[in-house]
Design an enzyme around this catalytic site. Sequence first.
Site, short mmCIF file in Angstrom:
data_model
loop_
_atom_site.label_atom_id
_atom_site.label_comp_id
_atom_site.label_asym_id
_atom_site.label_seq_id
_atom_site.Cartn_x
_atom_site.Cartn_y
_atom_site.Cartn_z
N ARG A 1 0.73 -1.13 0.06
CA ARG A 1 0.05 -0.14 0.07
C ARG A 1 0.86 1.15 -0.01
O ARG A 1 0.70 2.31 0.60
CB ARG A 1 -1.04 -0.10 1.13
CG ARG A 1 -2.14 -0.86 1.22
CD ARG A 1 -3.44 -0.53 1.93
NE ARG A 1 -3.97 -1.71 2.00
CZ ARG A 1 -4.37 -2.34 3.31
NH1 ARG A 1 -3.96 -1.54 4.29
NH2 ARG A 1 -4.90 -3.45 3.47
N ARG B 1 -3.63 6.29 0.84
CA ARG B 1 -4.29 7.57 1.31
C ARG B 1 -3.60 8.24 2.38
O ARG B 1 -3.75 9.31 2.72
CB ARG B 1 -5.85 7.11 2.19
CG ARG B 1 -7.07 6.75 1.06
CD ARG B 1 -8.12 6.24 1.90
NE ARG B 1 -7.87 5.04 2.51
CZ ARG B 1 -8.77 4.48 3.31
NH1 ARG B 1 -9.80 5.08 3.57
NH2 ARG B 1 -8.34 3.28 3.98
N ASP C 1 -6.92 -3.56 -7.10
CA ASP C 1 -7.45 -4.12 -5.96
C ASP C 1 -7.77 -5.58 -6.10
O ASP C 1 -7.92 -6.10 -7.26
CB ASP C 1 -8.90 -3.52 -5.91
CG ASP C 1 -9.36 -3.62 -4.19
OD1 ASP C 1 -10.17 -4.67 -4.25
OD2 ASP C 1 -9.07 -3.11 -3.49
N ARG D 1 -7.53 10.89 -6.03
CA ARG D 1 -8.84 9.86 -6.04
C ARG D 1 -9.96 10.61 -5.71
O ARG D 1 -11.12 10.02 -5.98
CB ARG D 1 -8.43 8.97 -4.87
CG ARG D 1 -7.66 7.77 -5.03
CD ARG D 1 -8.48 6.60 -5.66
NE ARG D 1 -9.46 6.14 -4.57
CZ ARG D 1 -10.59 6.40 -4.77
NH1 ARG D 1 -11.28 7.01 -5.73
NH2 ARG D 1 -11.47 5.98 -3.82
N TYR E 1 -14.01 -13.02 1.03
CA TYR E 1 -15.00 -11.83 0.58
C TYR E 1 -16.25 -11.99 -0.17
O TYR E 1 -17.24 -11.61 0.06
CB TYR E 1 -14.13 -10.97 -0.22
CG TYR E 1 -13.08 -10.04 0.35
CD1 TYR E 1 -13.49 -8.96 1.13
CD2 TYR E 1 -11.63 -10.06 0.38
CE1 TYR E 1 -12.63 -8.11 2.02
CE2 TYR E 1 -10.79 -9.50 1.12
CZ TYR E 1 -11.28 -8.29 1.65
OH TYR E 1 -10.44 -7.27 2.43
#
Length: 366
Positions: free
Chosen positions: A36, A40, A85, A49, A163
Amino acid sequence: CSFVHSPKGFPKLKNDTFLRAARGEETEHTPVWCMRQAGRYLPEFRETRAAQDFFATCRSPKLCCELTLQPLRRYPLDAAIIFSDILVVPQALGMEVVMVPGKGPTFTEPLKEVEDLLKLRQKVDVTAELGYVFQAITLTRHSLEGRVPLIGFSGAPWTLMSYMIEGGGSTTMAKAKSWLYCHPEASHRLLRLLADVIIDYLVGQVAAGAQALQLFESHAGHLGPEQFETFALPYIRDIAWAVKSKLKEEALPLVPMIIFAKDAHYALRDLAHAGYEVVGLDWTIRPQEARAQTGKDVTLQGNLDPCALYAPKEKIGEMVKKMLEGFGTQRYIANLGHGLYPDMIPEHVGAFVEAVHAHSRHINKH
């Protein structure tokens, strides 16, 4: 990022330290990158983004390229990892996933019954469904101008299955695990379907320009040794084997592969023999212990606790030095034991990267 149409004719690689370490060759310094690293915690990432839906960003090669390059403008990292992703694979199988602010990825219709497997695409044309990732890789590989290698990745079958059944994140994975106990045959059917798509997807990433591949078994820690051995490990092994044999068949480069199975220390011995050049580690295992379990024929990657980056900068340097002394500077790629968190201070990430380079160079000299 300007798009160059021809996927061939990539710029010459200037820094291959990461690839050499992955293959077990000697390096002057220990290479470092962060899971990552495009995230962010970077104000420029948040700005890029801001206007876009998360998965719309994933589908824009131009934006993926920009986000992948952002951390490299700040830090002397030794590898880039394509911005994407792991849930693009369930999307390719026909499932709808949306990113809900404050909640994370959410499946509008998770798998509830075994019959729901019939709703999934049984044959996936990865170029048709995931071609946007391949385009992003090709564009980014050109835009990197040979500065560092580009890593492609995928989620592993069990993690994706969890998931798809849970419908999002879960602390217990109880719904997904109940499938393993109550519907083992259907579970294997789903895992096999996922593995087949992942194999084609990873080979496609190499054809597009990826120079290494990482498989994320992020939810390994929810399984015990027996379930891992039955429902995760066989597919992890098979993916490595099948990807390599397809790369050979298609005369594509045999790129190093990394397996990162979070919280699966009980399986380190097996993972070291699963066909991957590199075994990624989370922060819950001592470097010396990981070395003892994995042997001399694989490179290790990891494993600083991401939260260590909240510490003052000089403290980060001390922890990095200790980590390097534990792993040794060779056959080793420095990284965190998991991804960077959104509230981390960019300067502290820089301190981590610089400390790896400085301390490993010093240790190598002396």
